[in-house]
Design an enzyme around this catalytic site. Sequence first.
Site, PDB file in Angstrom:
ATOM      1  N   LYS A 289       0.443  -1.055   0.041  1.00 42.22           N
ATOM      2  CA  LYS A 289       0.042   0.027  -0.282  1.00 42.22           C
ATOM      3  C   LYS A 289       0.664   1.257   0.118  1.00 42.22           C
ATOM      4  O   LYS A 289       1.689   1.175   0.452  1.00 42.22           O
ATOM      5  CB  LYS A 289      -1.144  -0.375   1.374  1.00 42.22           C
ATOM      6  CG  LYS A 289      -2.091   1.036   0.680  1.00 42.22           C
ATOM      7  CD  LYS A 289      -2.906   0.842   3.337  1.00 42.22           C
ATOM      8  CE  LYS A 289      -4.373   1.921   2.362  1.00 42.22           C
ATOM      9  NZ  LYS A 289      -4.638   1.491   3.835  1.00 42.22           N
TER      10      LYS A 289
ATOM     11  N   SER B 233      -9.775   1.801   2.945  1.00 43.44           N
ATOM     12  CA  SER B 233      -8.916   2.694   1.523  1.00 43.44           C
ATOM     13  C   SER B 233      -7.839   1.396   1.157  1.00 43.44           C
ATOM     14  O   SER B 233      -7.052   2.514   0.040  1.00 43.44           O
ATOM     15  CB  SER B 233      -8.099   3.833   2.649  1.00 43.44           C
ATOM     16  OG  SER B 233      -7.697   2.867   3.683  1.00 43.44           O
TER      17      SER B 233
ATOM     18  N   SER C 240     -10.103  -0.445   6.587  1.00 47.91           N
ATOM     19  CA  SER C 240      -9.335  -0.528   5.855  1.00 47.91           C
ATOM     20  C   SER C 240      -8.097  -1.327   4.789  1.00 47.91           C
ATOM     21  O   SER C 240      -8.870  -1.145   3.588  1.00 47.91           O
ATOM     22  CB  SER C 240      -8.596   0.866   5.556  1.00 47.91           C
ATOM     23  OG  SER C 240      -8.840   2.448   5.327  1.00 47.91           O
TER      24      SER C 240
END
Lengths: 96, 485
Positions: free
Chosen positions: B79, B154, B178
């Site tokens: 990420k 997210s 997330s």
Amino acid sequence: MSSPIELNIDHVANLARLALTPEEKAEFAQQLGDVLHHIEQLSKVDVSQVEATAHAFPVYNVWAEDVAQPGLPVELALQNAPAQRNHMIVVPKVME
Amino acid sequence: MPLYFRTLTELADQLAAKTITSTELTQAVIARTKAVDFQVKAFNSFDEADALSQAAASDTRRAAGQARGPLDGIPIGFKDVIAVAGQPLTASSKMLANFISPYDATVTQKLKQAGAVCWGRLNLDEFAMGSSTENSAFHTTRNPYDLERVPGGSSGGSAAALAAGEAIATLGSDTGGSIRQPAALCNVVGLKPTYGLVSRFGLIAFASSLDQIGPFTRTVEDSALLLRAIAGHDERDSTSFKTEIPDYRAALQEKPGPWRIGIPKEYFGEGLDPEVAAAVQKAVEYYKSIGCEIKDVSLPHTEYGVGVYYIIATAECSSNLARYDGVRYGHRSKEAKDILDVYFKSRAEGFGPEVKRRIILGTYVLSSGYYDAYYLRAQKVRTLIRNDFLEAYKSVDVILTPTSPTPAFKRGAKADPLAMYLCDVYTIGVNLAGLPGISVPCGFSRGGLPIGMQLIGQPFREADLLAVANAYDAPHAWGKKTPTL
């Protein structure tokens, strides 16, 4: 709990050092009003006898040995600076 | 099954048996990414030459009999909030569009020591604020099972890339769901560890009392393998917890159950999609069939979770994001005439709308005169939410819930921020209480969209949580199914 109408967006944006356009101010005031309205339900909960939780598993007294550790070389530390000169970060003048 | 769709565990065995090389595997992942990412848009960037040189180094080690364990040679995606030295670190924000990491996050360092191939940078909602990746300043990632739908967020890029075969495992971060929510929406396993188990050093901060890094994988067994590699105390993160890290994968077999599984009625009420409810109920029936005791439990303060979260998370983010002032790094406005101007204009130009909204809300709830009414009260209700879980664990080993109230929704369907915030209703409590939670794929809707269930464990007892999850996942293995792209 305070009324959401009290959200003075100019004051808060100034505290946050964030320039907002008039459109953003109008939009955020309405959207955050909805969110604050949702949040208002917390006022229903009796918390008079409750301790606050800042961290789920607080760790106290975290000590490190007072021994110098290698840090970032200056070049690496400055590689993302928007402006630099002589190993220093350049900013617009701060005082008249 | 092509190499890029195999599990980490299978590939580790094949690398060890020398039936494949890391170079072959990494080339397969790169080729797959080039073939499908124009549709999925999971990546912000990737460095093909760097990945291939890491793979070559892995192959050299292995040929010399110096392989470092099961992760050696496995391509793992990051990420784009986790630092990898020399690679971009953008948080999917214009603010950091040109930022290059000067150092490795602790998790990165650990993966490099384990020999993993650090692969590309994965898209997210800007600064991890959102539930769909639509808040990325660069592009919206698509759900590989339906490109018109969101992958969740997210960590949407981390979930979508793995589901699409563009990595063998990925890392994400989870502040209010997330990792778990995008895992559920993309048919992969996503684990948020106990707060303090995995170091946050080198993770871009959103809400520091809630953030945790965790793995995305195709199976629970893979999750156990990757968790062991990234967990452990780190003196560079003062909230990092000193606890022994067991061999989680070995523990899957050592803990045969049966377990007492709690079903909280508050997680099965209004707003839950009937197909999600049915899939989760089938998983409950399965646990019952293998001898588990299914018990009703109550988490009575659940309804306050979203409110508490959006006070605490925004307050902490307004404080954490004060560092983006245009001075030392990040975007600096070209229009700025004096130093205050640098702050106001750089932040105005660098942050997107959701980040601005949350900074405003967080600044407001912390501002003079409102602190007690909002922030302090929220921290007290947080205590009650945490106590609910601890009370439930007196009678059950784990808690089972849906991960997300609905399967993946269409892009643009939740333009209203409050509607988006309510996506996290089942995942937020776990962060507020600091508990470990895992989303495990448990079926598909009639329309072919993935559904996930969430298992919530006791603090620092990931070994038990993973064993319960594996008891379902090993025989069902929904995560081994693949999308058609």
